[in-house]
Design a protein around this motif. Structure first.
Motif, PDB file in Angstrom:
ATOM      1  N   GLU A  94       0.849  -1.189   0.000  1.00 19.01           N
ATOM      2  CA  GLU A  94       0.000   0.000   0.000  1.00 19.01           C
ATOM      3  C   GLU A  94       0.889   1.246   0.000  1.00 19.01           C
ATOM      4  N   GLY A  95       0.570   2.223  -0.837  1.00 21.83           N
ATOM      5  CA  GLY A  95       1.350   3.457  -0.890  1.00 21.83           C
ATOM      6  C   GLY A  95       2.401   3.457  -2.000  1.00 21.83           C
ATOM      7  N   GLN A  96       2.765   2.276  -2.490  1.00 23.60           N
ATOM      8  CA  GLN A  96       3.701   2.212  -3.619  1.00 23.60           C
ATOM      9  C   GLN A  96       2.945   2.430  -4.933  1.00 23.60           C
ATOM     10  N   ILE A  97       3.701   2.702  -5.995  1.00 21.80           N
ATOM     11  CA  ILE A  97       3.090   2.783  -7.328  1.00 21.80           C
ATOM     12  C   ILE A  97       3.285   1.435  -8.019  1.00 21.80           C
ATOM     13  N   CYS A  98       2.195   0.874  -8.512  1.00 21.39           N
ATOM     14  CA  CYS A  98       2.273  -0.444  -9.155  1.00 21.39           C
ATOM     15  C   CYS A  98       2.920  -0.289 -10.530  1.00 21.39           C
ATOM     16  N   LYS A  99       4.024  -0.972 -10.733  1.00 21.18           N
ATOM     17  CA  LYS A  99       4.784  -0.801 -11.979  1.00 21.18           C
ATOM     18  C   LYS A  99       4.951  -2.091 -12.757  1.00 21.18           C
ATOM     19  N   ALA A 100       4.169  -3.104 -12.425  1.00 21.28           N
ATOM     20  CA  ALA A 100       4.329  -4.379 -13.128  1.00 21.28           C
ATOM     21  C   ALA A 100       3.018  -5.174 -13.117  1.00 21.28           C
ATOM     22  N   SER A 101       2.962  -6.180 -13.996  1.00 22.16           N
ATOM     23  CA  SER A 101       1.873  -7.158 -13.983  1.00 22.16           C
ATOM     24  C   SER A 101       2.484  -8.526 -13.716  1.00 22.16           C
ATOM     25  N   TYR A 102       1.699  -9.402 -13.108  1.00 20.39           N
ATOM     26  CA  TYR A 102       2.224 -10.689 -12.657  1.00 20.39           C
ATOM     27  C   TYR A 102       1.348 -11.835 -13.163  1.00 20.39           C
ATOM     28  N   PHE A 103       2.015 -12.854 -13.701  1.00 16.67           N
ATOM     29  CA  PHE A 103       1.327 -14.057 -14.156  1.00 16.67           C
ATOM     30  C   PHE A 103       1.770 -15.185 -13.232  1.00 16.67           C
ATOM     31  N   VAL A 104       0.813 -15.819 -12.566  1.00 14.61           N
ATOM     32  CA  VAL A 104       1.161 -16.835 -11.569  1.00 14.61           C
ATOM     33  C   VAL A 104       1.528 -18.155 -12.248  1.00 14.61           C
ATOM     34  N   LEU A 105       2.785 -18.568 -12.072  1.00 14.43           N
ATOM     35  CA  LEU A 105       3.243 -19.857 -12.606  1.00 14.43           C
ATOM     36  C   LEU A 105       2.933 -20.971 -11.614  1.00 14.43           C
ATOM     37  N   LYS A 106       3.065 -20.645 -10.326  1.00 16.09           N
ATOM     38  CA  LYS A 106       2.903 -21.652  -9.277  1.00 16.09           C
ATOM     39  C   LYS A 106       2.582 -20.902  -7.998  1.00 16.09           C
ATOM     40  N   GLY A 107       1.568 -21.357  -7.269  1.00 13.80           N
ATOM     41  CA  GLY A 107       1.242 -20.701  -6.010  1.00 13.80           C
ATOM     42  C   GLY A 107      -0.027 -19.865  -6.093  1.00 13.80           C
ATOM     43  N   ILE A 108      -0.176 -18.948  -5.160  1.00 15.19           N
ATOM     44  CA  ILE A 108      -1.386 -18.115  -5.073  1.00 15.19           C
ATOM     45  C   ILE A 108      -0.998 -16.705  -4.633  1.00 15.19           C
ATOM     46  N   LEU A 109      -1.547 -15.719  -5.310  1.00 13.33           N
ATOM     47  CA  LEU A 109      -1.426 -14.329  -4.856  1.00 13.33           C
ATOM     48  C   LEU A 109      -2.782 -13.846  -4.356  1.00 13.33           C
ATOM     49  N   ARG A 110      -2.750 -12.860  -3.462  1.00 16.04           N
ATOM     50  CA  ARG A 110      -4.007 -12.204  -3.103  1.00 16.04           C
ATOM     51  C   ARG A 110      -3.787 -10.706  -3.078  1.00 16.04           C
ATOM     52  N   LYS A 111      -4.851  -9.974  -3.382  1.00  8.51           N
ATOM     53  CA  LYS A 111      -4.842  -8.516  -3.327  1.00  8.51           C
ATOM     54  C   LYS A 111      -5.706  -8.128  -2.133  1.00  8.51           C
ATOM     55  N   PHE A 112      -5.224  -7.226  -1.290  1.00  5.22           N
ATOM     56  CA  PHE A 112      -6.030  -6.825  -0.132  1.00  5.22           C
ATOM     57  C   PHE A 112      -5.793  -5.369   0.222  1.00  5.22           C
ATOM     58  N   PHE A 113      -6.717  -4.823   1.014  1.00  3.99           N
ATOM     59  CA  PHE A 113      -6.491  -3.499   1.597  1.00  3.99           C
ATOM     60  C   PHE A 113      -6.786  -3.604   3.089  1.00  3.99           C
ATOM     61  N   VAL A 114      -6.337  -2.589   3.822  1.00  6.45           N
ATOM     62  CA  VAL A 114      -6.575  -2.574   5.265  1.00  6.45           C
ATOM     63  C   VAL A 114      -7.619  -1.502   5.536  1.00  6.45           C
ATOM     64  N   THR A 127       5.317 -18.925  -3.953  1.00  3.32           N
ATOM     65  CA  THR A 127       4.717 -18.573  -5.245  1.00  3.32           C
ATOM     66  C   THR A 127       5.783 -18.136  -6.248  1.00  3.32           C
ATOM     67  N   GLU A 128       5.589 -18.568  -7.486  1.00  5.31           N
ATOM     68  CA  GLU A 128       6.499 -18.164  -8.561  1.00  5.31           C
ATOM     69  C   GLU A 128       5.687 -17.413  -9.616  1.00  5.31           C
ATOM     70  N   VAL A 129       6.161 -16.214  -9.971  1.00  2.00           N
ATOM     71  CA  VAL A 129       5.423 -15.411 -10.954  1.00  2.00           C
ATOM     72  C   VAL A 129       6.313 -15.000 -12.117  1.00  2.00           C
ATOM     73  N   LEU A 130       5.673 -14.838 -13.278  1.00  2.00           N
ATOM     74  CA  LEU A 130       6.308 -14.152 -14.403  1.00  2.00           C
ATOM     75  C   LEU A 130       5.984 -12.675 -14.232  1.00  2.00           C
ATOM     76  N   VAL A 131       6.995 -11.831 -14.276  1.00  5.95           N
ATOM     77  CA  VAL A 131       6.799 -10.394 -14.070  1.00  5.95           C
ATOM     78  C   VAL A 131       7.048  -9.664 -15.380  1.00  5.95           C
ATOM     79  N   ILE A 132       6.168  -8.735 -15.719  1.00  4.28           N
ATOM     80  CA  ILE A 132       6.489  -7.823 -16.832  1.00  4.28           C
ATOM     81  C   ILE A 132       6.339  -6.390 -16.330  1.00  4.28           C
ATOM     82  N   ASP A 133       7.446  -5.630 -16.383  1.00  2.65           N
ATOM     83  CA  ASP A 133       7.418  -4.241 -15.932  1.00  2.65           C
ATOM     84  C   ASP A 133       6.669  -3.392 -16.957  1.00  2.65           C
ATOM     85  N   ARG A 134       6.232  -2.229 -16.496  1.00  2.00           N
ATOM     86  CA  ARG A 134       5.388  -1.351 -17.318  1.00  2.00           C
ATOM     87  C   ARG A 134       6.071  -0.971 -18.642  1.00  2.00           C
ATOM     88  N   ASN A 135       7.326  -0.587 -18.575  1.00  3.88           N
ATOM     89  CA  ASN A 135       8.023  -0.208 -19.811  1.00  3.88           C
ATOM     90  C   ASN A 135       8.169  -1.390 -20.753  1.00  3.88           C
TER      91      ASN A 135
END
Lengths: 191, 191
Positions: free
Chosen positions: A41-61, A101-109
């Motif tokens: 929270e508070g950072q600027i999101c600069k990438a997209s993630y493709f899950v190869l293995k595992g689980i991600l979750r998005k949350f807020f407080v 978890t293992e992800v493929l990352v692609i940065d914005r640029n």
């Protein structure tokens, strides 16, 4: 990794061997330990993630300091915080690994360069976002339509394997329960 | 119409005069009377709609027979029922004109042909769906985070003009109130 990503891409578009090699060169792999954050929270999101293995979750407080999970991504799902990513403003969310978890990352640029060089990926991501939008619309309908208890049962019926993999307190934070209330519902449905 | 659509497209991609003429040939214009339905629950959604003038809303009827509005689209917004559109299954939603409304319509086959012939439109629709998905994600966060009363105030602050144009009973059906409860909140916030 290559075969897993190829299979996913080829569900939507046709990409040959050489093109796939070049496409994959825009990505890198990142491994996350359980509970490690990809985005805070508070950072600027600069990438997209493709899950190869595992689980991600998005949350807020929320104001009371309680975590609310709004989205999960398992294998072959994309995850990003699109609002922050598009507007390059600090995000109100965090993204965290639920398990190793293992992800493929692609940065914005790299994403923008990839789309310039491989227009076929415009179609791929158009399809990905079209599906993600459709799912979010149905999600809103479900939240509006069902009681919290009904949401749990519908989730249990539609995603039984997923329910096995994710700790109960995270299921509770997704459905908007306290862990105690979820535990009560579970007991009721077993008895 | 041409200039309005050109302005919108050119926010995301660059399209020249001749290409625009050809792109527009895949669309047709439809005019709807107030409360006329573009899509009815149980039908298969076979088109996407771009609002030139007026307002559309998407809604479903819950078990109690109460209409719940999940989305509005005003001028220069896209509206479709993506889940039914993608899966070609009967929709659980209806789409209705809130006032006299004019839309650009693109049928599913024409959409596919357009994307084949004009790859630049892949990029355009990728951007549209990416934005729509980001908005739906924030919407889910808002529903989770705020009480219904807070939702009304946040909506009133962020969309004051919109609130003037849409009948109160539809605002209530969007926020999940009875019209009576909305009327109470409004009185409270005026006094």
């Amino acid at each position: 990794m290559r075969e897993q990503f190829r299979t996913h891409i080829n569900k939507f578009v046709n990409v040959g061997d050489d093109e796939l090699t070049d496409i994959i060169s825009y990505f890198h792999i990142q491994t996350l330990k359980k509970k490690e954050n990809l985005l805070n929270e508070g950072q600027i999101c600069k990438a997209s993630y493709f899950v190869l293995k595992g689980i991600l979750r998005k949350f807020f407080v929320n104001e009371k300091g309680v975590e609310r999970t709004t989205e999960f991504a398992i294998e072959n799902w994309w995850m990003t915080e699109t609002f922050s990513y598009l507007n390059q403003k600090p995000t109100e969310f965090s993204i965290q690994a639920v398990e190793l978890t293992e992800v493929l990352v692609i940065d914005r640029n790299a994403y923008n360069d990839l789309l310039e060089k491989h227009p076929v990926m415009e179609r791929y991501f158009r399809c990905i976002y079209q599906k993600a939008y459709a799912a979010a619309q149905m999600r809103i309908k479900y939240i509006y339509e069902h009681s919290r208890e009904e949401l749990y049962h519908s989730f249990r019926n539609s995603q039984p394997e997923f329910l096995q993999r994710v700790p109960q307190y995270l299921i509770a934070s997704y459905l908007g329960f306290t862990p105690e209330y979820l535990s009560e519902i579970r007991k009721k449905s077993i008895s």
